[in-house]
Design an enzyme around this catalytic site. Structure first.
Site, short mmCIF file in Angstrom:
data_model
loop_
_atom_site.label_atom_id
_atom_site.label_comp_id
_atom_site.label_asym_id
_atom_site.label_seq_id
_atom_site.Cartn_x
_atom_site.Cartn_y
_atom_site.Cartn_z
N SER A 44 13.12 49.56 -1.99
CA SER A 44 11.92 48.72 -2.00
C SER A 44 11.27 48.63 -0.62
O SER A 44 10.05 48.53 -0.51
CB SER A 44 12.27 47.31 -2.49
OG SER A 44 12.79 47.34 -3.80
N LEU A 51 3.31 42.22 3.08
CA LEU A 51 2.70 40.91 3.27
C LEU A 51 3.77 39.86 3.53
O LEU A 51 4.73 39.74 2.77
CB LEU A 51 1.88 40.50 2.05
CG LEU A 51 0.52 41.21 1.87
CD1 LEU A 51 0.71 42.61 1.31
CD2 LEU A 51 -0.38 40.40 0.96
N VAL A 173 27.18 56.12 -2.29
CA VAL A 173 28.37 55.32 -2.53
C VAL A 173 28.84 55.53 -3.96
O VAL A 173 28.07 55.33 -4.92
CB VAL A 173 28.11 53.83 -2.25
CG1 VAL A 173 29.32 52.99 -2.65
CG2 VAL A 173 27.78 53.61 -0.78
N HIS A 224 6.40 46.12 -10.16
CA HIS A 224 5.28 45.30 -9.72
C HIS A 224 4.16 46.25 -9.27
O HIS A 224 4.41 47.21 -8.52
CB HIS A 224 5.74 44.40 -8.58
CG HIS A 224 4.66 43.89 -7.69
ND1 HIS A 224 3.60 43.17 -8.16
CD2 HIS A 224 4.48 44.00 -6.35
CE1 HIS A 224 2.81 42.84 -7.14
NE2 HIS A 224 3.32 43.35 -6.03
N TYR A 255 -2.90 39.70 -4.81
CA TYR A 255 -2.94 39.61 -3.35
C TYR A 255 -3.59 40.87 -2.80
O TYR A 255 -3.65 41.92 -3.47
CB TYR A 255 -1.55 39.39 -2.74
CG TYR A 255 -0.55 40.51 -2.98
CD1 TYR A 255 -0.60 41.69 -2.24
CD2 TYR A 255 0.48 40.36 -3.91
CE1 TYR A 255 0.32 42.70 -2.43
CE2 TYR A 255 1.42 41.36 -4.10
CZ TYR A 255 1.32 42.53 -3.36
OH TYR A 255 2.24 43.54 -3.56
N VAL A 354 11.05 41.74 2.17
CA VAL A 354 10.74 41.98 3.58
C VAL A 354 10.44 40.66 4.29
O VAL A 354 10.84 40.44 5.44
CB VAL A 354 9.55 42.95 3.71
CG1 VAL A 354 9.11 43.07 5.16
CG2 VAL A 354 9.92 44.33 3.16
N ASP A 541 29.14 15.90 -1.02
CA ASP A 541 29.76 14.59 -1.13
C ASP A 541 30.38 14.51 -2.52
O ASP A 541 29.80 14.94 -3.50
CB ASP A 541 28.78 13.45 -0.86
CG ASP A 541 27.68 13.34 -1.91
OD1 ASP A 541 27.35 14.36 -2.55
OD2 ASP A 541 27.14 12.24 -2.07
N THR A 543 33.55 12.42 -5.24
CA THR A 543 34.49 11.33 -5.48
C THR A 543 35.82 11.97 -5.87
O THR A 543 35.87 12.96 -6.59
CB THR A 543 34.03 10.39 -6.59
OG1 THR A 543 33.76 11.14 -7.79
CG2 THR A 543 32.78 9.64 -6.19
N GLU A 640 32.34 4.63 -15.22
CA GLU A 640 32.20 5.97 -15.76
C GLU A 640 33.37 6.17 -16.71
O GLU A 640 34.53 6.02 -16.31
CB GLU A 640 32.22 7.02 -14.65
CG GLU A 640 30.99 6.96 -13.74
CD GLU A 640 31.03 7.99 -12.63
OE1 GLU A 640 32.03 8.72 -12.52
OE2 GLU A 640 30.05 8.07 -11.86
#
Length: 812
Positions: A44, A51, A173, A224, A255, A354, A541, A543, A640
């Site tokens: 790509s 842009l 590869v 695209h 664009y 990019v 965070d 419990t 709960e």
């Protein structure tokens, strides 16, 4: 040579950036392999239009782009620049888009990048080809521009090569070799290269390479359209490649960029055209390059028609060439970065355009060399963020295609996801449907936002209607549910919150090592605590409830917590971690009458003495065995209540029958969010992330520096004395000025911070917004202003919590 043996697969703009950045940090035993020639490898990067628009709703993505701009501006190849900083202009042709540009201006301002809104005349002044009568305004970012991707690849290859990095072109590869769960090397068609670390930067081939290491990569290559006009008479004589800003016409999914006397046109408005990574041609098989497919002219017709309307000068030109170029898309639009959960030493840096490439190169280099990334908050980009269902081929394809379709759409923060849906439903789902639940999605779960059955509760209550944008995916019922929770009692479906079980003879010591608080306390204890990275930054965070001597239940924030725990398991097998979320469910029963509902249903003592605040015990509610934890995210008395999924509906029905005669309600997430902000409770991933520490975020109380060593302790001791910003509570008097998050906060004309979470407080009668501000402004009584679209909303720093600061309702 220094550092471990590293093999980078892919010498495109990401692989080259990583090689440059990692070698600059002293790791030089690095080999980069690519199946194609250098520097235009055929992926790509080789056809990308270049842009670079930095504006993004994600602070992280903007910062990755900003670094890319800064770095590319400093690069050249034999005097030829790698970046043309012509600026970026987004234009609006509808009132809705103009409002969206003001919102985008807020984002980019909040993230610290210069931008401004232009009038129609100013748009034409900047880009004279634009039809003045078509545009209503624009957003200009002066530091945007055009990246010359192939040149940037070459420049970074040269820098890395000078430090000793090897680049091997024409090496395909064939496999990633492994032994005992670790990578050992990369097998190519020209032999095997030993490695301690392998980083996959293969772009559109990423899923294929990752599969060689046993990893499922949720990425889809999609075509695209990119076309180039012939000479445009109005541009005759233009000798510079680009003089006008890059241009986006997002109302039409388009664009534009200069190319001397012609124009490049990119189009996202066509049908999604996904391609399997296994079907992409090799370098030698492709006519032009593997990432370039045949241009489908019929798909482009609407784009050309609209282009001639917005840019009338193009009517005198023709489309002379075009491609359907392959790019990588993911289910949430963010990159895939990090280490495989199953194979040590196999890393990925995938789905990176990019625009963000150099930033990702730096982030990955820091992560690999230091063990954490200090420059960017990568929680939105970590490849291990996904739940198992989010890796299924059907889900990945559907959501990746949806992301392509929506890439330029105006998306509301609460906008529901598309198909496939529903995916995960709690045992209460049928009952919720009967009550008219309005569902949004949370980690694949169908989670009610409010219930139409409660519409009658609105009458006679003071529930202001917010502005039009904030009123989307909102109902006055939200306010009624919040108020009734404070008045009587409400049931909340908490099933979507992730639950982990940590068990084994080493479980207590394991959790003590990871957590900032003392968690290995008496059986029945529940502790709010933090997970930190080695630099003292917040990882999560949680419990932690000790349910038995060697069994703990952790209330987590998502799959990254599970991944963190799993990576730190001791090798001796004394600790096991498993995700118990799918087989369990949870109801939050909260409100002044919660004990009146619960106590008659059980033989266990649920009085204040029988089960104190932040304690847990097992009990039977009617015929249902539950684990009850006395804690509350809404700031009210209650519990709960957890049980197994098969008994969930029975628990729901038992509680509901008891709550109804007392005026109780079933309440949704909208009320929940309002109540938790009134109480000042933070939401990880929104209010605080990896870039923050506990003292900045207002959760320093969860850190016990007097305990034995825990991950991040040493760094935290250094950071404690240098707090320069704080997560700050703001209140807003105007009931219609409800903001939604990510808006800039101003001190006069100076942008000083940004909003995280926001909602209307239906108990206190004010809007609430939490925001990151400099410490000198985080003083109660200070007036600031929030940028909301094209308005400035006055807000005042407030003492927190706003509701029940004495904690009497929770502890009663």
């Amino acid at each position: 040579m220094a550092g471990p043996r590293v093999v980078i697969i892919g010498a495109g703009v990401v692989g080259a950036a990583l090689a440059d950045e990692i070698s600059a940090r002293g790791w030089t035993d690095v080999t980069v392999v690519d199946q194609g020639p250098l520097p235009a490898t055929g992926g790509s990067s080789s056809h990308a239009p270049g842009l670079v628009f930095q504006t993004n709703a994600s602070k992280t993505m903007t910062e990755l782009a900003r670094y890319t701009v800064e770095k590319f501006c400093s690069l050249d190849v034999d005097g030829e620049p790698c970046f043309l900083q012509v600026g970026g202009l987004e234009v609006a042709t509808t009132p809705e888009r103009l409002a969206e540009l003001h919102r985008r201006h807020g984002w980019i301002t909040a993230w610290g990048i210069e931008s401004r809104i232009l009038t129609p005349d100013e748009c034409v002044e900047r880009h004279p080809l634009v039809d003045r009568d078509k545009v209503l305004g624009g957003l200009l970012v002066p530091t945007d521009g055009l990246a010359k991707a192939v040149l940037a690849v070459e420049a970074q290859i040269r820098r890395a090569t000078e430090r000793g990095v090897r680049f091997l072109a024409r090496h395909e590869v064939l496999d990633v070799t492994r032994a005992d769960g670790e990578v050992t090397g990369v097998l190519t068609d020209q032999g095997e290269i030993p490695a301690d670390i392998v980083v996959c930067c293969a772009g559109i081939w990423g899923p294929r390479i990752a599969r060689m290491a046993g990893m499922n990569l949720p990425l889809t290559p999609l075509a695209h359209q990119l076309a180039w006009t012939g000479p445009v008479p109005a541009l005759a004589g233009q000798t510079e490649e680009a003089v006008r800003p890059i241009l986006r016409h997002q109302d039409a999914d388009l664009y534009y960029r200069d190319r001397f006397d012609g124009i490049g046109i990119g189009y996202y408005g066509h049908r999604p055209m996904p391609v399997s990574a296994d079907d992409i041609l090799s370098v030698d098989e492709a006519d032009e390059m593997p990432s370039v497919l045949e241009f489908t002219e019929d798909d482009f017709e609407p784009a050309w028609t609209e282009t001639q309307s917005l840019l009338p000068a193009t009517r005198e030109a023709k489309v002379e060439e075009g491609i359907n170029g392959l790019f990588s898309f993911t289910t949430d639009g963010n990159p895939l970065l990090g280490q495989s959960p199953d194979v040590k030493g196999f890393w990925v840096a995938e789905a990176v355009w990019v625009t963000h490439s150099a930033g990702v190169g730096r982030a990955m280099a820091e992560w690999l060399v230091d063990g954490y990334c200090s420059s960017f908050d990568l929680h939105e980009c970590d490849v291990n963020r996904f739940e198992p269902h989010q890796l299924s081929p059907e889900y990945v394809l559907a959501r990746d295609c949806q992301n392509f379709v929506e890439v330029y759409d105006i998306l509301h923060p609460l906008q529901p996801s598309g198909d496939p849906r529903p995916i995960r439903t709690s045992p209460f789902h049928a009952r919720q449907q009967e009550l008219g639940a309005f569902f949004l999605e949370a980690n694949g779960w169908e989670r009610p936002q409010w219930y139409e059955a409660n519409a009658g509760l609105v009458e006679g209550r003071s529930i202001p209607t917010p502005n039009d944008w904030a009123a989307r995916y909102w109902s006055p019922i939200v306010g009624a549910e919040a108020q009734v929770t404070r008045e009587t009692v409400a049931m909340y479906d908490m099933t979507a919150l992730k639950r982990l079980e940590v068990s084994g003879p080493g479980a207590g010591a394991f959790l003590e090592r990871l957590c900032t608080g003392k968690v290995a306390k008496s059986v029945g204890s529940v502790t709010y605590t933090l997970l930190l990275d080695h630099d003292g930054g917040l990882r999560s965070d949680i419990t932690v409830a000790r349910l038995a001597r060697d069994v703990f239940q952790v209330g987590a924030n998502g799959n990254l917590d599970l991944d963190w725990f799993t990576r730190h398991l001791p090798a001796d097998g004394t600790v096991q971690v498993r995700d118990i979320t799918p087989g369990t469910c949870c109801i939050g029963l909260w409100g002044p009458l919660a004990r009146t509902v619960l106590q008659p249903l059980t033989d266990e003592d649920f009085s204040n003495d029988g089960l104190k605040y932040f304690r847990a015990k097992r009990a039977h509610i009617g015929s249902v065995p539950v684990t009850a934890m006395r804690l509350s995210y809404v700031g009210e008395l209650g519990w709960e209540l957890y049980t197994t999924a098969d008994l969930g509906r029975k628990l729901w029905d038992t509680l509901w029958r008891a709550a109804q005669p007392l005026g109780g309600v079933i309440a949704g997430r909208g009320a929940f969010n309002s109540l938790r902000l009134e109480k000042g409770y933070r939401s990880f991933g929104t209010d605080m992330t990896y870039e923050h520490d506990p003292y900045e975020a207002g959760v320093g109380f969860a850190v016990k520096l007097d305990k034995d060593d825990f991950i991040g302790k040493a760094a935290l001791e250094r950071r404690k004395a240098d707090v320069r910003r704080k997560l700050t509570c703001l209140t807003i008097d105007d009931p219609r000025s409800v903001v939604l998050g990510k808006e800039p906060v101003y001190d006069g004309d100076r942008a000083v911070g940004y909003v995280t979470s926001a909602a209307y407080g239906y108990t206190i009668g004010k809007g609430i917004a939490y925001a990151w501000l400099p410490t000198e402004l985080a003083t109660p009584g200070t007036t600031v202003h929030i940028g909301y679209f094209d308005q400035r909303v006055e807000a005042v720093v407030a003492e927190e919590p706003l509701f029940d600061p004495a904690m009497s309702r929770l502890r009663g």
